[in-house]
Write a protein that holds these residues in place. Sequence first.
Motif, mmCIF file in Angstrom:
data_model
loop_
_atom_site.group_PDB
_atom_site.id
_atom_site.type_symbol
_atom_site.label_atom_id
_atom_site.label_comp_id
_atom_site.label_asym_id
_atom_site.label_seq_id
_atom_site.Cartn_x
_atom_site.Cartn_y
_atom_site.Cartn_z
ATOM 1 N N ALA A 17 -14.545 -18.705 -17.651
ATOM 2 C CA ALA A 17 -13.427 -17.887 -17.123
ATOM 3 C C ALA A 17 -12.270 -18.215 -17.861
ATOM 4 C CB ALA A 17 -13.070 -18.224 -15.608
ATOM 5 N N ARG A 18 -11.945 -19.236 -18.327
ATOM 6 C CA ARG A 18 -10.793 -19.553 -19.000
ATOM 7 C C ARG A 18 -11.253 -19.097 -20.470
ATOM 8 N NH1 ARG A 18 -11.380 -25.955 -17.768
ATOM 9 N NH2 ARG A 18 -10.665 -25.723 -15.491
ATOM 10 N N GLY A 19 -12.377 -19.109 -21.037
ATOM 11 C CA GLY A 19 -12.535 -18.244 -22.375
ATOM 12 C C GLY A 19 -12.379 -16.771 -22.064
ATOM 13 N N ALA A 20 -12.893 -16.321 -20.981
ATOM 14 C CA ALA A 20 -12.894 -14.966 -20.735
ATOM 15 C C ALA A 20 -11.236 -14.336 -20.944
ATOM 16 C CB ALA A 20 -13.493 -14.317 -19.507
ATOM 17 N N LEU A 21 -10.504 -15.237 -19.873
ATOM 18 C CA LEU A 21 -8.979 -14.876 -20.139
ATOM 19 C C LEU A 21 -8.372 -15.089 -21.512
ATOM 20 C CD1 LEU A 21 -7.872 -16.652 -16.692
ATOM 21 C CD2 LEU A 21 -8.331 -14.043 -17.198
ATOM 22 N N ALA A 22 -8.589 -16.093 -22.164
ATOM 23 C CA ALA A 22 -8.112 -16.406 -23.452
ATOM 24 C C ALA A 22 -8.561 -15.347 -24.449
ATOM 25 C CB ALA A 22 -8.640 -17.813 -23.897
ATOM 26 N N ALA A 23 -9.858 -14.827 -24.565
ATOM 27 C CA ALA A 23 -10.451 -14.157 -25.489
ATOM 28 C C ALA A 23 -9.448 -12.756 -25.126
ATOM 29 C CB ALA A 23 -11.739 -13.719 -25.361
ATOM 30 N N TRP A 102 -12.720 -8.737 -27.290
ATOM 31 C CA TRP A 102 -12.897 -8.134 -26.116
ATOM 32 C C TRP A 102 -14.295 -8.037 -25.440
ATOM 33 C CZ3 TRP A 102 -10.252 -7.065 -22.117
ATOM 34 C CH2 TRP A 102 -10.872 -6.076 -20.900
ATOM 35 N N CYS A 103 -15.248 -7.928 -26.603
ATOM 36 C CA CYS A 103 -16.753 -8.044 -26.288
ATOM 37 C C CYS A 103 -17.043 -9.457 -25.457
ATOM 38 C CB CYS A 103 -17.639 -7.791 -27.259
ATOM 39 S SG CYS A 103 -17.462 -6.089 -27.665
ATOM 40 N N ALA A 104 -16.533 -10.440 -26.273
ATOM 41 C CA ALA A 104 -16.678 -11.953 -25.883
ATOM 42 C C ALA A 104 -15.983 -12.278 -24.456
ATOM 43 C CB ALA A 104 -16.160 -12.922 -27.009
ATOM 44 N N ALA A 105 -14.766 -11.549 -24.326
ATOM 45 C CA ALA A 105 -14.126 -11.480 -23.122
ATOM 46 C C ALA A 105 -15.120 -11.168 -21.764
ATOM 47 C CB ALA A 105 -12.784 -11.220 -23.141
ATOM 48 N N VAL A 106 -15.514 -9.850 -22.148
ATOM 49 C CA VAL A 106 -16.417 -9.233 -21.000
ATOM 50 C C VAL A 106 -17.624 -10.310 -21.000
ATOM 51 C CG1 VAL A 106 -17.990 -7.336 -20.667
ATOM 52 C CG2 VAL A 106 -15.765 -7.052 -21.524
#
Length: 463
Positions: A17-23, A102-106
Amino acid sequence: MSATGSERGQHRQAWAARGALAAAAAAALLPLVYGGLGGLVLLAVALVGLAVTAAALWWTLSRRGVLRAAAMVLAAATPVVVVALFVAVGLLWVIALSALLWCAAVWSGRYALRSTDLRPVRMKEHRTPPPERPFLILNPRSGGGKVEKFSLREKAERLGARVVLLDPGQQQDVTELARAAVAQGADLLGVAGGDGTQALVAAVAAEHGLPFLVISAGTRNHFAMDLGLDRDDPSTCLDALTDGVELHVDLAFADDRPFVNNASFGVYGAVVQEPGYRDAKVGTALEVLPDLLTRQRGPRLTVRADDTTLTEPQAVLVSNNAYRTGDPFGFGRRERLNSGRLGVLAVRVDSAVEAAELVLEPNPSGLAALTAHEVVVEADEAQLEVGLDGEALLMPAPVRCRIARRALRVRVPRVRPGVPEAPPRLDWRRLRKLAAAVSRTAVPGRSARTRPPVADDKSGGPR
Protein backbone atom coordinates in the motif's frame (compact mmCIF):
# COMPACT_ATOMS: atom_id res chain seq x y z
CA MET A 1 8.81 -13.67 19.33
CA SER A 2 8.53 -14.53 15.61
CA ALA A 3 5.75 -12.99 13.59
CA THR A 4 2.84 -15.18 12.57
CA GLY A 5 1.92 -15.78 8.93
CA SER A 6 -1.02 -13.42 9.32
CA GLU A 7 1.22 -10.65 10.67
CA ARG A 8 3.73 -11.16 7.85
CA GLY A 9 0.88 -10.93 5.35
CA GLN A 10 -0.30 -7.70 6.95
CA HIS A 11 3.18 -6.23 6.74
CA ARG A 12 3.42 -7.17 3.05
CA GLN A 13 0.06 -5.52 2.42
CA ALA A 14 1.21 -2.42 4.29
CA TRP A 15 4.40 -2.10 2.28
CA ALA A 16 2.50 -2.72 -0.95
CA ALA A 17 0.00 0.00 0.00
CA ARG A 18 2.83 2.41 0.85
CA GLY A 19 4.58 1.53 -2.40
CA ALA A 20 1.40 2.19 -4.36
CA LEU A 21 0.89 5.58 -2.72
CA ALA A 22 4.55 6.52 -3.19
CA ALA A 23 4.57 5.47 -6.86
CA ALA A 24 1.35 7.36 -7.55
CA ALA A 25 2.74 10.49 -5.89
CA ALA A 26 5.98 10.17 -7.86
CA ALA A 27 4.06 9.71 -11.11
CA ALA A 28 2.15 12.93 -10.45
CA LEU A 29 5.11 14.99 -9.19
CA LEU A 30 7.76 13.90 -11.69
CA PRO A 31 6.58 16.18 -14.53
CA LEU A 32 6.42 19.10 -12.10
CA VAL A 33 9.88 18.46 -10.63
CA TYR A 34 11.62 18.23 -14.00
CA GLY A 35 9.40 20.57 -15.95
CA GLY A 36 8.57 23.17 -13.34
CA LEU A 37 5.82 25.53 -14.37
CA GLY A 38 6.22 24.31 -17.94
CA GLY A 39 5.55 20.77 -16.81
CA LEU A 40 2.37 21.88 -15.08
CA VAL A 41 1.28 23.68 -18.24
CA LEU A 42 1.98 20.58 -20.32
CA LEU A 43 -0.05 18.40 -17.96
CA ALA A 44 -2.93 20.81 -18.42
CA VAL A 45 -2.40 20.64 -22.18
CA ALA A 46 -2.52 16.83 -22.01
CA LEU A 47 -5.86 16.94 -20.16
CA VAL A 48 -7.23 19.42 -22.68
CA GLY A 49 -5.99 17.15 -25.47
CA LEU A 50 -7.83 14.21 -23.92
CA ALA A 51 -11.02 16.27 -23.71
CA VAL A 52 -10.66 17.46 -27.32
CA THR A 53 -10.12 13.89 -28.52
CA ALA A 54 -13.27 12.72 -26.73
CA ALA A 55 -15.24 15.62 -28.19
CA ALA A 56 -13.90 14.88 -31.67
CA LEU A 57 -14.96 11.25 -31.37
CA TRP A 58 -18.45 12.43 -30.42
CA TRP A 59 -18.58 14.64 -33.53
CA THR A 60 -17.31 11.70 -35.61
CA LEU A 61 -20.21 9.55 -34.47
CA SER A 62 -22.91 12.23 -34.50
CA ARG A 63 -22.10 14.08 -37.74
CA ARG A 64 -21.84 13.26 -41.43
CA GLY A 65 -19.95 14.51 -44.45
CA VAL A 66 -17.30 17.21 -44.10
CA LEU A 67 -17.90 17.68 -40.37
CA ARG A 68 -17.34 13.97 -39.72
CA ALA A 69 -14.16 13.96 -41.81
CA ALA A 70 -12.83 17.03 -39.95
CA ALA A 71 -13.67 15.46 -36.60
CA MET A 72 -11.82 12.26 -37.54
CA VAL A 73 -8.74 14.28 -38.44
CA LEU A 74 -8.98 16.20 -35.16
CA ALA A 75 -9.35 12.99 -33.13
CA ALA A 76 -6.25 11.52 -34.77
CA ALA A 77 -4.14 14.67 -34.76
CA THR A 78 -4.71 15.85 -31.18
CA PRO A 79 -2.75 13.04 -29.43
CA VAL A 80 0.08 13.48 -31.98
CA VAL A 81 0.29 17.20 -31.25
CA VAL A 82 0.38 16.62 -27.49
CA VAL A 83 3.20 14.08 -27.80
CA ALA A 84 5.10 16.44 -30.13
CA LEU A 85 4.89 19.20 -27.52
CA PHE A 86 6.44 16.94 -24.87
CA VAL A 87 9.19 15.94 -27.31
CA ALA A 88 9.89 19.58 -28.14
CA VAL A 89 10.57 20.50 -24.51
CA GLY A 90 12.48 17.30 -23.79
CA LEU A 91 9.94 15.87 -21.35
CA LEU A 92 8.80 12.80 -23.25
CA TRP A 93 11.03 10.55 -21.12
CA VAL A 94 9.49 12.09 -18.02
CA ILE A 95 6.00 11.19 -19.22
CA ALA A 96 7.13 7.67 -20.11
CA LEU A 97 8.67 7.20 -16.65
CA SER A 98 5.58 8.70 -15.05
CA ALA A 99 3.44 6.17 -16.91
CA LEU A 100 5.65 3.30 -15.68
CA LEU A 101 5.37 4.59 -12.11
CA TRP A 102 1.62 4.74 -12.46
CA CYS A 103 1.58 1.11 -13.67
CA ALA A 104 3.67 0.16 -10.62
CA ALA A 105 1.24 2.03 -8.37
CA VAL A 106 -1.73 0.18 -9.85
CA TRP A 107 -0.01 -3.22 -9.51
CA SER A 108 1.06 -2.57 -5.91
CA GLY A 109 -2.36 -1.22 -4.99
CA ARG A 110 -4.12 -4.27 -6.38
CA TYR A 111 -1.71 -6.56 -4.52
CA ALA A 112 -2.34 -4.72 -1.25
CA LEU A 113 -6.11 -4.87 -1.65
CA ARG A 114 -6.33 -8.41 -3.01
CA SER A 115 -6.67 -10.17 0.35
CA THR A 116 -8.81 -7.43 1.88
CA ASP A 117 -11.15 -6.91 -1.07
CA LEU A 118 -14.46 -8.76 -1.06
CA ARG A 119 -13.96 -11.49 -3.59
CA PRO A 120 -16.67 -12.38 -6.09
CA VAL A 121 -19.20 -14.74 -4.58
CA ARG A 122 -18.62 -18.26 -5.84
CA MET A 123 -21.76 -20.06 -6.86
CA LYS A 124 -22.56 -23.14 -4.85
CA GLU A 125 -22.15 -26.42 -6.72
CA HIS A 126 -24.93 -28.98 -6.35
CA ARG A 127 -24.03 -32.60 -6.96
CA THR A 128 -26.77 -34.47 -8.83
CA PRO A 129 -26.83 -37.75 -10.77
CA PRO A 130 -26.05 -37.64 -14.49
CA PRO A 131 -29.02 -37.30 -16.85
CA GLU A 132 -30.39 -40.46 -18.43
CA ARG A 133 -32.16 -38.92 -21.45
CA PRO A 134 -30.35 -35.69 -22.39
CA PHE A 135 -31.57 -33.74 -25.41
CA LEU A 136 -29.29 -31.31 -27.27
CA ILE A 137 -29.92 -28.78 -30.04
CA LEU A 138 -26.86 -27.97 -32.16
CA ASN A 139 -26.66 -25.01 -34.55
CA PRO A 140 -24.05 -25.83 -37.24
CA ARG A 141 -23.73 -22.15 -38.25
CA SER A 142 -22.95 -20.89 -34.79
CA GLY A 143 -19.44 -19.60 -34.10
CA GLY A 144 -18.31 -20.10 -37.67
CA GLY A 145 -18.94 -23.85 -37.69
CA LYS A 146 -17.72 -24.98 -34.26
CA VAL A 147 -20.22 -27.84 -34.15
CA GLU A 148 -18.45 -29.59 -37.01
CA LYS A 149 -14.95 -28.42 -36.10
CA PHE A 150 -15.11 -29.94 -32.61
CA SER A 151 -17.26 -32.99 -33.60
CA LEU A 152 -19.90 -32.02 -31.06
CA ARG A 153 -22.63 -34.20 -32.50
CA GLU A 154 -20.49 -37.33 -32.50
CA LYS A 155 -19.26 -36.82 -28.94
CA ALA A 156 -22.74 -36.03 -27.63
CA GLU A 157 -24.22 -39.15 -29.19
CA ARG A 158 -21.41 -41.30 -27.79
CA LEU A 159 -22.34 -39.96 -24.35
CA GLY A 160 -25.96 -41.01 -24.82
CA ALA A 161 -27.58 -37.72 -25.86
CA ARG A 162 -30.32 -37.36 -28.43
CA VAL A 163 -29.23 -34.66 -30.84
CA VAL A 164 -31.12 -32.41 -33.24
CA LEU A 165 -28.94 -30.63 -35.78
CA LEU A 166 -30.64 -27.46 -36.97
CA ASP A 167 -31.11 -27.13 -40.72
CA PRO A 168 -29.50 -23.91 -42.00
CA GLY A 169 -31.92 -23.89 -44.92
CA GLN A 170 -35.12 -23.59 -42.91
CA GLN A 171 -36.51 -21.73 -39.94
CA GLN A 172 -36.93 -23.96 -36.89
CA ASP A 173 -38.52 -23.05 -33.57
CA VAL A 174 -36.05 -24.15 -30.90
CA THR A 175 -38.61 -23.50 -28.16
CA GLU A 176 -41.03 -25.99 -29.71
CA LEU A 177 -38.22 -28.50 -30.24
CA ALA A 178 -37.32 -28.26 -26.56
CA ARG A 179 -40.93 -28.61 -25.41
CA ALA A 180 -41.44 -31.63 -27.63
CA ALA A 181 -38.32 -33.22 -26.14
CA VAL A 182 -39.67 -32.66 -22.62
CA ALA A 183 -42.96 -34.29 -23.61
CA GLN A 184 -40.96 -37.30 -24.85
CA GLY A 185 -39.18 -37.71 -21.52
CA ALA A 186 -35.97 -35.66 -21.81
CA ASP A 187 -34.39 -35.01 -18.41
CA LEU A 188 -31.84 -32.40 -19.60
CA LEU A 189 -31.96 -29.73 -22.31
CA GLY A 190 -28.84 -28.29 -23.91
CA VAL A 191 -27.83 -25.99 -26.74
CA ALA A 192 -24.76 -25.35 -28.86
CA GLY A 193 -25.49 -21.92 -30.29
CA GLY A 194 -25.58 -18.21 -29.66
CA ASP A 195 -26.76 -16.62 -26.43
CA GLY A 196 -30.18 -15.81 -27.96
CA THR A 197 -30.81 -19.48 -28.73
CA GLN A 198 -29.45 -20.46 -25.32
CA ALA A 199 -31.99 -18.19 -23.61
CA LEU A 200 -34.99 -19.66 -25.44
CA VAL A 201 -34.17 -23.24 -24.48
CA ALA A 202 -33.10 -22.21 -20.97
CA ALA A 203 -36.59 -20.80 -20.40
CA VAL A 204 -38.14 -24.15 -21.27
CA ALA A 205 -35.72 -25.95 -18.93
CA ALA A 206 -36.55 -23.53 -16.10
CA GLU A 207 -40.28 -23.87 -16.75
CA HIS A 208 -40.09 -27.66 -16.30
CA GLY A 209 -37.43 -27.69 -13.56
CA LEU A 210 -34.90 -29.51 -15.76
CA PRO A 211 -31.13 -28.99 -15.84
CA PHE A 212 -29.77 -26.96 -18.74
CA LEU A 213 -26.47 -27.56 -20.55
CA VAL A 214 -24.54 -24.67 -22.12
CA ILE A 215 -22.20 -25.65 -24.97
CA SER A 216 -19.87 -22.72 -25.77
CA ALA A 217 -20.13 -22.96 -29.55
CA GLY A 218 -21.26 -19.37 -30.13
CA THR A 219 -19.18 -16.43 -31.30
CA ARG A 220 -18.75 -14.51 -28.04
CA ASN A 221 -20.13 -16.91 -25.43
CA HIS A 222 -20.63 -14.29 -22.70
CA PHE A 223 -22.93 -16.54 -20.69
CA ALA A 224 -20.46 -19.42 -20.94
CA MET A 225 -17.64 -17.13 -19.78
CA ASP A 226 -19.53 -16.06 -16.66
CA LEU A 227 -20.27 -19.73 -15.94
CA GLY A 228 -16.55 -20.52 -16.06
CA LEU A 229 -16.77 -22.80 -19.11
CA ASP A 230 -14.04 -23.46 -21.65
CA ARG A 231 -14.72 -21.12 -24.58
CA ASP A 232 -11.77 -22.38 -26.64
CA ASP A 233 -12.94 -26.00 -26.78
CA PRO A 234 -16.74 -26.35 -26.59
CA SER A 235 -16.49 -30.15 -26.62
CA THR A 236 -15.34 -30.04 -22.98
CA CYS A 237 -18.78 -28.71 -22.00
CA LEU A 238 -20.19 -32.14 -22.88
CA ASP A 239 -18.21 -33.65 -19.99
CA ALA A 240 -21.04 -32.38 -17.79
CA LEU A 241 -23.20 -35.22 -19.12
CA THR A 242 -21.12 -37.77 -17.20
CA ASP A 243 -19.12 -35.77 -14.63
CA GLY A 244 -21.02 -32.64 -13.82
CA VAL A 245 -22.45 -30.42 -11.11
CA GLU A 246 -25.29 -27.92 -11.12
CA LEU A 247 -25.20 -24.15 -10.62
CA HIS A 248 -28.46 -22.39 -9.79
CA VAL A 249 -28.48 -19.07 -11.64
CA ASP A 250 -30.93 -16.29 -12.46
CA LEU A 251 -32.94 -15.98 -15.66
CA ALA A 252 -34.14 -12.58 -16.86
CA PHE A 253 -37.16 -11.65 -18.97
CA ALA A 254 -38.16 -8.70 -21.14
CA ASP A 255 -41.93 -9.09 -20.96
CA ASP A 256 -42.24 -12.82 -21.76
CA ARG A 257 -38.96 -13.08 -23.71
CA PRO A 258 -36.08 -14.66 -21.77
CA PHE A 259 -32.48 -13.44 -21.85
CA VAL A 260 -29.33 -14.78 -20.20
CA ASN A 261 -27.11 -11.74 -20.87
CA ASN A 262 -28.80 -8.43 -21.63
CA ALA A 263 -31.51 -6.45 -23.34
CA SER A 264 -30.42 -3.29 -25.18
CA PHE A 265 -32.69 -0.34 -25.86
CA GLY A 266 -32.03 2.86 -27.75
CA VAL A 267 -28.95 3.16 -29.96
CA TYR A 268 -27.78 -0.46 -30.04
CA GLY A 269 -31.32 -1.80 -30.20
CA ALA A 270 -31.89 0.31 -33.32
CA VAL A 271 -28.55 -0.45 -34.97
CA VAL A 272 -29.01 -4.23 -34.84
CA GLN A 273 -32.34 -3.84 -36.69
CA GLU A 274 -30.58 -2.52 -39.80
CA PRO A 275 -30.51 -5.04 -42.68
CA GLY A 276 -26.81 -4.56 -43.35
CA TYR A 277 -25.65 -4.82 -39.74
CA ARG A 278 -24.62 -8.49 -39.83
CA ASP A 279 -22.39 -8.04 -42.88
CA ALA A 280 -21.00 -4.54 -42.20
CA LYS A 281 -21.31 -3.63 -38.53
CA VAL A 282 -19.05 -0.55 -38.51
CA GLY A 283 -20.35 0.94 -41.76
CA THR A 284 -23.96 0.40 -40.77
CA ALA A 285 -23.45 1.91 -37.33
CA LEU A 286 -21.73 5.00 -38.75
CA GLU A 287 -24.61 5.49 -41.15
CA VAL A 288 -27.41 5.47 -38.57
CA LEU A 289 -25.68 6.82 -35.43
CA PRO A 290 -25.93 10.55 -36.29
CA ASP A 291 -29.74 10.44 -36.37
CA LEU A 292 -29.93 8.28 -33.25
CA LEU A 293 -27.47 10.27 -31.13
CA THR A 294 -28.99 13.64 -32.04
CA ARG A 295 -32.53 12.29 -31.41
CA GLN A 296 -33.72 12.82 -34.99
CA ARG A 297 -34.72 9.17 -35.06
CA GLY A 298 -35.99 6.73 -32.50
CA PRO A 299 -38.21 7.06 -29.46
CA ARG A 300 -37.45 9.11 -26.38
CA LEU A 301 -36.97 6.68 -23.54
CA THR A 302 -37.86 6.83 -19.86
CA VAL A 303 -36.43 4.13 -17.61
CA ARG A 304 -37.93 3.29 -14.23
CA ALA A 305 -35.62 1.06 -12.20
CA ASP A 306 -37.40 0.39 -8.91
CA ASP A 307 -37.55 3.88 -7.35
CA THR A 308 -35.10 5.54 -9.78
CA THR A 309 -36.20 7.30 -12.98
CA LEU A 310 -33.79 7.97 -15.87
CA THR A 311 -34.99 10.48 -18.45
CA GLU A 312 -34.21 10.32 -22.17
CA PRO A 313 -31.03 8.24 -22.28
CA GLN A 314 -29.81 7.38 -25.77
CA ALA A 315 -28.67 3.89 -24.79
CA VAL A 316 -29.89 1.54 -22.07
CA LEU A 317 -28.52 -1.89 -21.19
CA VAL A 318 -30.53 -4.08 -18.81
CA SER A 319 -28.54 -7.15 -17.81
CA ASN A 320 -29.18 -10.45 -16.07
CA ASN A 321 -27.14 -9.46 -12.97
CA ALA A 322 -24.90 -6.40 -13.03
CA TYR A 323 -21.80 -6.01 -15.15
CA ARG A 324 -18.66 -4.85 -13.41
CA THR A 325 -18.00 -1.17 -14.14
CA GLY A 326 -15.32 1.35 -13.21
CA ASP A 327 -12.47 -1.05 -14.00
CA PRO A 328 -11.27 -1.85 -17.54
CA PHE A 329 -9.87 -5.20 -16.34
CA GLY A 330 -13.27 -6.40 -15.23
CA PHE A 331 -15.54 -4.58 -17.68
CA GLY A 332 -18.06 -6.81 -19.46
CA ARG A 333 -17.86 -9.45 -16.74
CA ARG A 334 -20.48 -10.29 -14.14
CA GLU A 335 -19.27 -11.09 -10.64
CA ARG A 336 -22.48 -13.01 -9.92
CA LEU A 337 -25.25 -14.74 -11.81
CA ASN A 338 -27.46 -15.39 -8.80
CA SER A 339 -27.94 -12.03 -7.04
CA GLY A 340 -31.60 -11.76 -8.02
CA ARG A 341 -31.09 -8.22 -9.34
CA LEU A 342 -30.95 -6.72 -12.81
CA GLY A 343 -28.07 -4.48 -13.79
CA VAL A 344 -28.82 -1.16 -15.51
CA LEU A 345 -26.40 0.95 -17.54
CA ALA A 346 -27.77 4.09 -19.18
CA VAL A 347 -25.91 6.73 -21.21
CA ARG A 348 -27.09 10.22 -22.05
CA VAL A 349 -24.74 12.48 -24.03
CA ASP A 350 -26.11 15.51 -25.87
CA SER A 351 -22.96 17.49 -26.63
CA ALA A 352 -19.22 17.29 -27.12
CA VAL A 353 -18.75 18.75 -23.63
CA GLU A 354 -20.72 15.90 -22.10
CA ALA A 355 -18.70 13.41 -24.18
CA ALA A 356 -15.50 14.87 -22.70
CA GLU A 357 -17.02 14.63 -19.23
CA LEU A 358 -17.52 10.89 -19.73
CA VAL A 359 -13.74 10.54 -20.13
CA LEU A 360 -12.49 13.05 -17.55
CA GLU A 361 -15.02 12.86 -14.72
CA PRO A 362 -14.78 9.95 -12.23
CA ASN A 363 -18.60 9.96 -11.90
CA PRO A 364 -20.00 11.57 -15.05
CA SER A 365 -23.59 12.75 -14.94
CA GLY A 366 -24.24 11.19 -18.35
CA LEU A 367 -23.63 7.64 -17.12
CA ALA A 368 -25.93 5.81 -14.72
CA ALA A 369 -25.06 2.40 -13.27
CA LEU A 370 -27.41 0.74 -10.79
CA THR A 371 -29.25 -2.46 -9.93
CA ALA A 372 -32.95 -3.14 -9.56
CA HIS A 373 -35.46 -5.93 -9.12
CA GLU A 374 -37.62 -4.60 -11.95
CA VAL A 375 -36.94 -2.23 -14.84
CA VAL A 376 -39.64 -0.68 -17.02
CA VAL A 377 -38.56 0.97 -20.28
CA GLU A 378 -41.16 3.43 -21.57
CA ALA A 379 -41.20 5.31 -24.87
CA ASP A 380 -43.15 7.97 -26.73
CA GLU A 381 -43.73 5.50 -29.57
CA ALA A 382 -45.83 2.34 -29.74
CA GLN A 383 -42.93 -0.03 -30.37
CA LEU A 384 -39.39 -0.38 -29.09
CA GLU A 385 -36.40 -1.71 -31.04
CA VAL A 386 -34.63 -4.16 -28.74
CA GLY A 387 -31.42 -6.14 -28.98
CA LEU A 388 -32.09 -9.22 -26.84
CA ASP A 389 -28.91 -11.27 -26.35
CA GLY A 390 -27.85 -9.92 -29.74
CA GLU A 391 -31.14 -10.77 -31.48
CA ALA A 392 -33.09 -7.92 -33.12
CA LEU A 393 -36.69 -7.65 -31.92
CA LEU A 394 -39.59 -5.20 -32.02
CA MET A 395 -41.57 -5.13 -28.77
CA PRO A 396 -44.63 -3.10 -27.75
CA ALA A 397 -43.87 -0.29 -25.32
CA PRO A 398 -43.51 -0.23 -22.40
CA VAL A 399 -41.20 -3.23 -21.87
CA ARG A 400 -41.07 -4.67 -18.37
CA CYS A 401 -37.83 -6.43 -17.44
CA ARG A 402 -37.81 -8.79 -14.46
CA ILE A 403 -35.58 -11.48 -13.02
CA ALA A 404 -36.38 -14.97 -11.75
CA ARG A 405 -33.86 -15.66 -9.02
CA ARG A 406 -32.01 -18.97 -9.28
CA ALA A 407 -34.70 -20.33 -11.57
CA LEU A 408 -32.24 -22.03 -13.92
CA ARG A 409 -30.32 -25.20 -13.07
CA VAL A 410 -27.22 -25.10 -15.25
CA ARG A 411 -25.26 -28.34 -15.47
CA VAL A 412 -21.53 -27.72 -15.97
CA PRO A 413 -18.45 -29.97 -15.97
CA ARG A 414 -17.07 -30.58 -12.50
CA VAL A 415 -13.60 -29.76 -13.88
CA ARG A 416 -13.62 -26.51 -15.85
CA PRO A 417 -11.42 -23.41 -16.24
CA GLY A 418 -13.59 -21.29 -13.96
CA VAL A 419 -14.46 -17.61 -14.12
CA PRO A 420 -11.35 -15.43 -14.61
CA GLU A 421 -10.83 -13.57 -11.36
CA ALA A 422 -11.08 -9.83 -11.82
CA PRO A 423 -8.51 -7.81 -9.89
CA PRO A 424 -9.71 -5.74 -6.91
CA ARG A 425 -11.00 -2.25 -7.53
CA LEU A 426 -8.45 0.40 -6.74
CA ASP A 427 -9.59 2.42 -3.76
CA TRP A 428 -6.97 4.98 -2.76
CA ARG A 429 -8.77 5.86 0.47
CA ARG A 430 -8.65 2.22 1.55
CA LEU A 431 -4.99 2.05 0.57
CA ARG A 432 -4.20 5.04 2.81
CA LYS A 433 -6.10 3.48 5.70
CA LEU A 434 -4.39 0.12 5.18
CA ALA A 435 -0.93 1.68 5.15
CA ALA A 436 -1.65 3.79 8.23
CA ALA A 437 -3.48 1.13 10.25
CA VAL A 438 -0.85 -1.57 9.74
CA SER A 439 2.00 0.84 10.34
CA ARG A 440 0.55 1.63 13.79
CA THR A 441 0.53 -2.05 14.70
CA ALA A 442 4.02 -2.49 13.30
CA VAL A 443 5.66 -0.43 16.09
CA PRO A 444 8.12 -2.73 17.94
CA GLY A 445 6.48 -4.29 20.97
CA ARG A 446 3.07 -2.80 20.26
CA SER A 447 1.48 -5.92 18.79
CA ALA A 448 2.67 -7.98 21.75
CA ARG A 449 1.18 -5.51 24.25
CA THR A 450 -2.17 -5.34 22.50
CA ARG A 451 -2.46 -9.02 21.71
CA PRO A 452 -5.33 -10.63 23.70
CA PRO A 453 -4.34 -13.19 26.35
CA VAL A 454 -3.90 -16.78 25.18
CA ALA A 455 -6.46 -19.22 26.50
CA ASP A 456 -5.27 -21.98 28.79
CA ASP A 457 -5.41 -25.59 27.69
CA LYS A 458 -7.24 -28.29 29.58
CA SER A 459 -4.26 -29.04 31.80
CA GLY A 460 -4.44 -25.58 33.29
CA GLY A 461 -1.04 -24.49 32.03
CA PRO A 462 -0.45 -21.97 29.30
CA ARG A 463 -0.19 -23.26 25.73
